[in-house]
Design an enzyme around this catalytic site. Structure first.
Site, PDB file in Angstrom:
ATOM      1  N   LEU A  33     116.866 -70.681  68.690  1.00 47.38           N
ATOM      2  CA  LEU A  33     115.817 -69.747  69.092  1.00 47.38           C
ATOM      3  C   LEU A  33     116.259 -68.893  70.271  1.00 47.38           C
ATOM      4  O   LEU A  33     117.205 -69.230  70.974  1.00 47.38           O
ATOM      5  CB  LEU A  33     114.514 -70.475  69.443  1.00 47.38           C
ATOM      6  CG  LEU A  33     114.436 -71.291  70.734  1.00 47.38           C
ATOM      7  CD1 LEU A  33     112.975 -71.659  71.027  1.00 47.38           C
ATOM      8  CD2 LEU A  33     115.289 -72.521  70.732  1.00 47.38           C
ATOM      9  N   CYS A  34     115.554 -67.785  70.442  1.00 45.49           N
ATOM     10  CA  CYS A  34     115.729 -66.869  71.567  1.00 45.49           C
ATOM     11  C   CYS A  34     117.169 -66.349  71.608  1.00 45.49           C
ATOM     12  O   CYS A  34     117.597 -65.658  70.707  1.00 45.49           O
ATOM     13  CB  CYS A  34     115.324 -67.564  72.861  1.00 45.49           C
ATOM     14  SG  CYS A  34     114.871 -66.426  74.193  1.00 45.49           S
ATOM     15  N   HIS A  35     117.960 -66.682  72.633  1.00 43.27           N
ATOM     16  CA  HIS A  35     119.355 -66.265  72.695  1.00 43.27           C
ATOM     17  C   HIS A  35     120.293 -67.291  72.056  1.00 43.27           C
ATOM     18  O   HIS A  35     121.508 -67.052  71.967  1.00 43.27           O
ATOM     19  CB  HIS A  35     119.782 -66.006  74.142  1.00 43.27           C
ATOM     20  CG  HIS A  35     119.122 -64.805  74.759  1.00 43.27           C
ATOM     21  ND1 HIS A  35     117.889 -64.872  75.369  1.00 43.27           N
ATOM     22  CD2 HIS A  35     119.523 -63.514  74.838  1.00 43.27           C
ATOM     23  CE1 HIS A  35     117.556 -63.661  75.812  1.00 43.27           C
ATOM     24  NE2 HIS A  35     118.527 -62.822  75.508  1.00 43.27           N
ATOM     25  N   GLY A  49     113.465 -69.110  66.104  1.00 42.39           N
ATOM     26  CA  GLY A  49     112.276 -68.746  66.862  1.00 42.39           C
ATOM     27  C   GLY A  49     112.616 -67.636  67.834  1.00 42.39           C
ATOM     28  O   GLY A  49     113.783 -67.455  68.209  1.00 42.39           O
TER      29      GLY A  49
END
Length: 289
Positions: free
Chosen positions: A185-187, A266
């Site tokens: 998720l995210c980075h 995500g």
């Protein structure tokens, strides 16, 4: 009322390094998470299987202007997905490239969230003394491997080293060849760049996959404007993934999660709890098949 500063805060431990500004921390962090209990009961058979967390062992990410962002893995993005998996019965294995401790963005730790803090302290010995990823590879790739998923948490620290790691590439190739879950998720999807073929961008393992990723527009705009980052990043995650054929399906941060085949993603810390629920349900379903 005094207005909070939007200037990044000097990290006294390193030359020209900075933490996020007071304003950005007030906007982006909370003393409690959105964890609201577990969706699944523990399953005895899950105890036979492992989820591999590959964390970053690096802290300082250099910007275009030469300044360094003092970063690591985001605690919410790391802990909430693992809480659900651990509660279901899966064993959590922690690894870094060097075998040195996982670096955390402790300024985002939800210190008033008892459930999260209890799990953090339970996991801390593994975070402080992880395995070296290269040493785990023979077990991961073994015919009778107990590993059912690999998890790459977010935080800007995921942009450091993981995208160029041969060991991460090997883990990704194993996961794809054996239909194991890849959770990120995210980075965190920066780790997937390790699977890129240097000489043939058309042969990327995740070409055509849809994913939710932290938006480049925020790293180029708001994150600089409010002092979360001390400058512009040298490269943008979404842009690089899309160049390799990935379809980034989100434009903003809404807590969105997405499943495309064996890859679960995500968009931000706001997606961490839902991603943990999704990953747990998917892995438990695999046990029934």
């Amino acid at each position: 009322m005094t207005e909070l500063s939007k200037k990044p805060v000097r990290d006294q431990a390193e030359h020209n390094a900075y933490f996020p500004s007071a304003y950005s921390l007030a906007a982006y962090t909370s003393p409690v998470s959105d964890f609201a209990g577990y969706q699944n009961e523990p399953v005895a058979t899950a105890k036979k299987y492992k989820v591999l967390l590959v964390g970053t062992d690096e802290r300082y990410l250099q910007m275009k202007n030469g300044k360094y962002f003092s970063t690591g893995n985001h605690p919410i993005e790391t802990l909430l997905p693992l809480m659900h998996l651990h509660h279901a019965g899966f064993e959590i294995e922690v690894a870094t490239l060097s075998g040195n401790q996982v670096k955390f963005e402790l300024w985002a730790l939800p210190k008033e969230d008892q459930a999260v803090m209890d799990f953090y302290h339970e996991l801390l010995p593994k975070l402080e003394a992880p395995a070296k990823l290269a040493d785990l590879l023979p077990q991961v790739e073994a015919k009778d491997s107990p590993y059912v998923a690999v998890f790459f948490p977010g935080g800007h620290g995921a942009l450091l080293d993981l995208p160029e790691s041969k060991e991460v590439k090997q883990v990704l190739q194993w996961a794809m060849a054996n239909e194991k879950k890849i959770v990120t998720l995210c980075h965190g999807p920066a780790a997937l760049l390790a699977a890129a073929n240097e000489n043939d961008e058309t042969d990327f393992l995740f070409a055509s996959y849809e994913m939710t990723v932290f938006p480049d527009s925020l790293d180029e705009g708001a994150n600089i404007d409010i002092g979360y980052l001390p400058g512009q990043l040298k490269w943008l995650l979404g842009e690089r993934l899309e160049k390799l054929g990935v379809k980034v399906i989100n434009q903003d941060v809404t807590g969105q999660v997405h499943k495309d085949r064996n890859v679960l993603t995500g968009d931000s810390p706001a997606a961490a709890n839902k991603l943990g629920i999704l990953a747990t349900q998917e892995l438990l379903a695999d046990l029934d098949n």
